[in-house]
Scaffold this motif. Sequence first.
Motif, PDB file in Angstrom:
ATOM      1  N   GLY A 135       0.788  -1.221   0.000  1.00 51.29           N
ATOM      2  CA  GLY A 135       0.000   0.000   0.000  1.00 51.29           C
ATOM      3  C   GLY A 135       0.824   1.276   0.000  1.00 51.29           C
ATOM      4  O   GLY A 135       0.269   2.368  -0.007  1.00 51.29           O
ATOM      5  N   GLY A 136       2.137   1.146  -0.001  1.00 49.52           N
ATOM      6  CA  GLY A 136       3.003   2.322   0.039  1.00 49.52           C
ATOM      7  C   GLY A 136       3.305   2.859  -1.349  1.00 49.52           C
ATOM      8  O   GLY A 136       3.405   2.101  -2.304  1.00 49.52           O
ATOM      9  N   ALA A 137       3.453   4.167  -1.433  1.00 51.32           N
ATOM     10  CA  ALA A 137       3.764   4.807  -2.713  1.00 51.32           C
ATOM     11  C   ALA A 137       5.253   4.687  -3.049  1.00 51.32           C
ATOM     12  O   ALA A 137       5.634   4.693  -4.215  1.00 51.32           O
ATOM     13  CB  ALA A 137       3.367   6.282  -2.677  1.00 51.32           C
ATOM     14  N   ARG A 138       6.087   4.578  -2.005  1.00 52.22           N
ATOM     15  CA  ARG A 138       7.532   4.480  -2.211  1.00 52.22           C
ATOM     16  C   ARG A 138       8.062   3.227  -1.526  1.00 52.22           C
ATOM     17  O   ARG A 138       7.469   2.755  -0.558  1.00 52.22           O
ATOM     18  CB  ARG A 138       8.234   5.713  -1.639  1.00 52.22           C
ATOM     19  N   PRO A 139       9.179   2.694  -2.008  1.00 51.78           N
ATOM     20  CA  PRO A 139       9.744   1.516  -1.356  1.00 51.78           C
ATOM     21  C   PRO A 139      10.258   1.842   0.042  1.00 51.78           C
ATOM     22  O   PRO A 139      10.588   2.991   0.343  1.00 51.78           O
ATOM     23  CB  PRO A 139      10.890   1.101  -2.283  1.00 51.78           C
ATOM     24  N   ALA A 140      10.331   0.822   0.870  1.00 50.57           N
ATOM     25  CA  ALA A 140      10.892   0.972   2.210  1.00 50.57           C
ATOM     26  C   ALA A 140      12.412   0.958   2.170  1.00 50.57           C
ATOM     27  O   ALA A 140      13.072   1.616   2.977  1.00 50.57           O
ATOM     28  CB  ALA A 140      10.390  -0.146   3.114  1.00 50.57           C
ATOM     29  N   CYS A 141      12.970   0.212   1.231  1.00 46.36           N
ATOM     30  CA  CYS A 141      14.424   0.088   1.107  1.00 46.36           C
ATOM     31  C   CYS A 141      14.766  -0.279  -0.327  1.00 46.36           C
ATOM     32  O   CYS A 141      14.054  -1.062  -0.956  1.00 46.36           O
ATOM     33  CB  CYS A 141      14.931  -1.007   2.059  1.00 46.36           C
ATOM     34  N   VAL A 142      15.822   0.318  -0.810  1.00 44.41           N
ATOM     35  CA  VAL A 142      16.371  -0.056  -2.110  1.00 44.41           C
ATOM     36  C   VAL A 142      17.866  -0.262  -1.884  1.00 44.41           C
ATOM     37  O   VAL A 142      18.548   0.619  -1.352  1.00 44.41           O
ATOM     38  CB  VAL A 142      16.140   1.031  -3.181  1.00 44.41           C
ATOM     39  N   ALA A 143      18.350  -1.450  -2.237  1.00 45.41           N
ATOM     40  CA  ALA A 143      19.768  -1.767  -2.020  1.00 45.41           C
ATOM     41  C   ALA A 143      20.244  -2.733  -3.081  1.00 45.41           C
ATOM     42  O   ALA A 143      19.475  -3.553  -3.578  1.00 45.41           O
ATOM     43  CB  ALA A 143      19.955  -2.388  -0.641  1.00 45.41           C
ATOM     44  N   GLU A 144      21.508  -2.620  -3.396  1.00 44.57           N
ATOM     45  CA  GLU A 144      22.155  -3.594  -4.256  1.00 44.57           C
ATOM     46  C   GLU A 144      23.063  -4.449  -3.392  1.00 44.57           C
ATOM     47  O   GLU A 144      23.942  -3.924  -2.709  1.00 44.57           O
ATOM     48  CB  GLU A 144      22.992  -2.908  -5.348  1.00 44.57           C
ATOM     49  N   THR A 145      22.819  -5.763  -3.411  1.00 34.38           N
ATOM     50  CA  THR A 145      23.713  -6.675  -2.713  1.00 34.38           C
ATOM     51  C   THR A 145      24.795  -7.129  -3.666  1.00 34.38           C
ATOM     52  O   THR A 145      24.551  -7.281  -4.871  1.00 34.38           O
ATOM     53  CB  THR A 145      22.966  -7.917  -2.179  1.00 34.38           C
ATOM     54  N   VAL A 146      25.983  -7.320  -3.143  1.00 37.73           N
ATOM     55  CA  VAL A 146      27.112  -7.825  -3.922  1.00 37.73           C
ATOM     56  C   VAL A 146      27.529  -9.137  -3.254  1.00 37.73           C
ATOM     57  O   VAL A 146      27.882  -9.167  -2.081  1.00 37.73           O
ATOM     58  CB  VAL A 146      28.294  -6.835  -3.933  1.00 37.73           C
ATOM     59  N   SER A 147      27.455 -10.216  -4.024  1.00 39.97           N
ATOM     60  CA  SER A 147      27.795 -11.548  -3.505  1.00 39.97           C
ATOM     61  C   SER A 147      28.868 -12.177  -4.371  1.00 39.97           C
ATOM     62  O   SER A 147      28.934 -11.930  -5.574  1.00 39.97           O
ATOM     63  CB  SER A 147      26.575 -12.471  -3.527  1.00 39.97           C
ATOM     64  N   LEU A 148      29.700 -12.987  -3.756  1.00 37.04           N
ATOM     65  CA  LEU A 148      30.656 -13.807  -4.479  1.00 37.04           C
ATOM     66  C   LEU A 148      30.072 -15.209  -4.556  1.00 37.04           C
ATOM     67  O   LEU A 148      29.837 -15.848  -3.526  1.00 37.04           O
ATOM     68  CB  LEU A 148      32.011 -13.830  -3.794  1.00 37.04           C
ATOM     69  N   MET A 149      29.781 -15.654  -5.769  1.00 43.41           N
ATOM     70  CA  MET A 149      29.244 -16.997  -5.972  1.00 43.41           C
ATOM     71  C   MET A 149      30.358 -17.861  -6.549  1.00 43.41           C
ATOM     72  O   MET A 149      30.941 -17.517  -7.576  1.00 43.41           O
ATOM     73  CB  MET A 149      28.033 -16.966  -6.911  1.00 43.41           C
ATOM     74  N   VAL A 150      30.634 -18.959  -5.869  1.00 40.81           N
ATOM     75  CA  VAL A 150      31.709 -19.853  -6.262  1.00 40.81           C
ATOM     76  C   VAL A 150      31.114 -21.170  -6.741  1.00 40.81           C
ATOM     77  O   VAL A 150      30.413 -21.853  -6.001  1.00 40.81           O
ATOM     78  CB  VAL A 150      32.678 -20.104  -5.084  1.00 40.81           C
ATOM     79  N   GLY A 151      31.388 -21.498  -8.015  1.00 38.16           N
ATOM     80  CA  GLY A 151      30.837 -22.703  -8.623  1.00 38.16           C
ATOM     81  C   GLY A 151      31.689 -23.927  -8.401  1.00 38.16           C
ATOM     82  O   GLY A 151      32.709 -23.933  -7.808  1.00 38.16           O
TER      83      GLY A 151
END
Length: 151
Positions: A135-151
Motif C-alpha cells: 500500500g506504500g507509494a515508495r519503497p521501504a528500502c532499495v539496495a544492491e547486494t554484492v555476492s561472491l558466488m563460487v561454482g
Amino acid sequence: MVRELNGLAELVPLIGSELGVSGWHSVQQDRIQDFADATGDQQWIHVDPERAAGGPFGRPVAHGYLTLSMIPFLAQEVYRVNGLKMIVNYGLNKVRFPSPVPVGSRVRSRLTLVSVTPTAQGSQVVIRHEIQLEGGARPACVAETVSLMVG
C-alpha cells in the motif's frame, strides 16, 4: 515459487531482468524488539509503542537496518542457484530507506539482476532489491547486494 537456476551459466543471460518477487511478510513489534535487542539500538521510535504513538509516524517503525537484514530471507523465496560451492556476502551498493516500515506493515522484495562479473575466486553478482511496503507509494528500502558466488 522459487526460480531454480542450474549454475552461473543460467544466471548470466538474466542480467538486466527481474528475477522475481517474494511473498508478503508482516513486520511485528516482536521482530522489531528482537532486532533492537540484538543490535543494542533501543531508540524509542522502534521499541516504545506508547511514546511512538505520539511521534512522527503515529506508531513504532522498524529499524532501517532491520528492513535491510530481511533481504536474504526474502531473496530465498525468489531464486536459487544450484551447483555452487558457496555464496559469500561481499558488500552493498546504494542503500536507501525512502519510506518507514510501521509496525504491522507487510513487505516484500522485488529482485533484479544487475551484473555478473567473473573474478579469480568465482563470480561477483550484484542484485537490486526493492523492498516494497504494501500500500506504500515508495519503497521501504532499495539496495544492491554484492555476492561472491563460487561454482
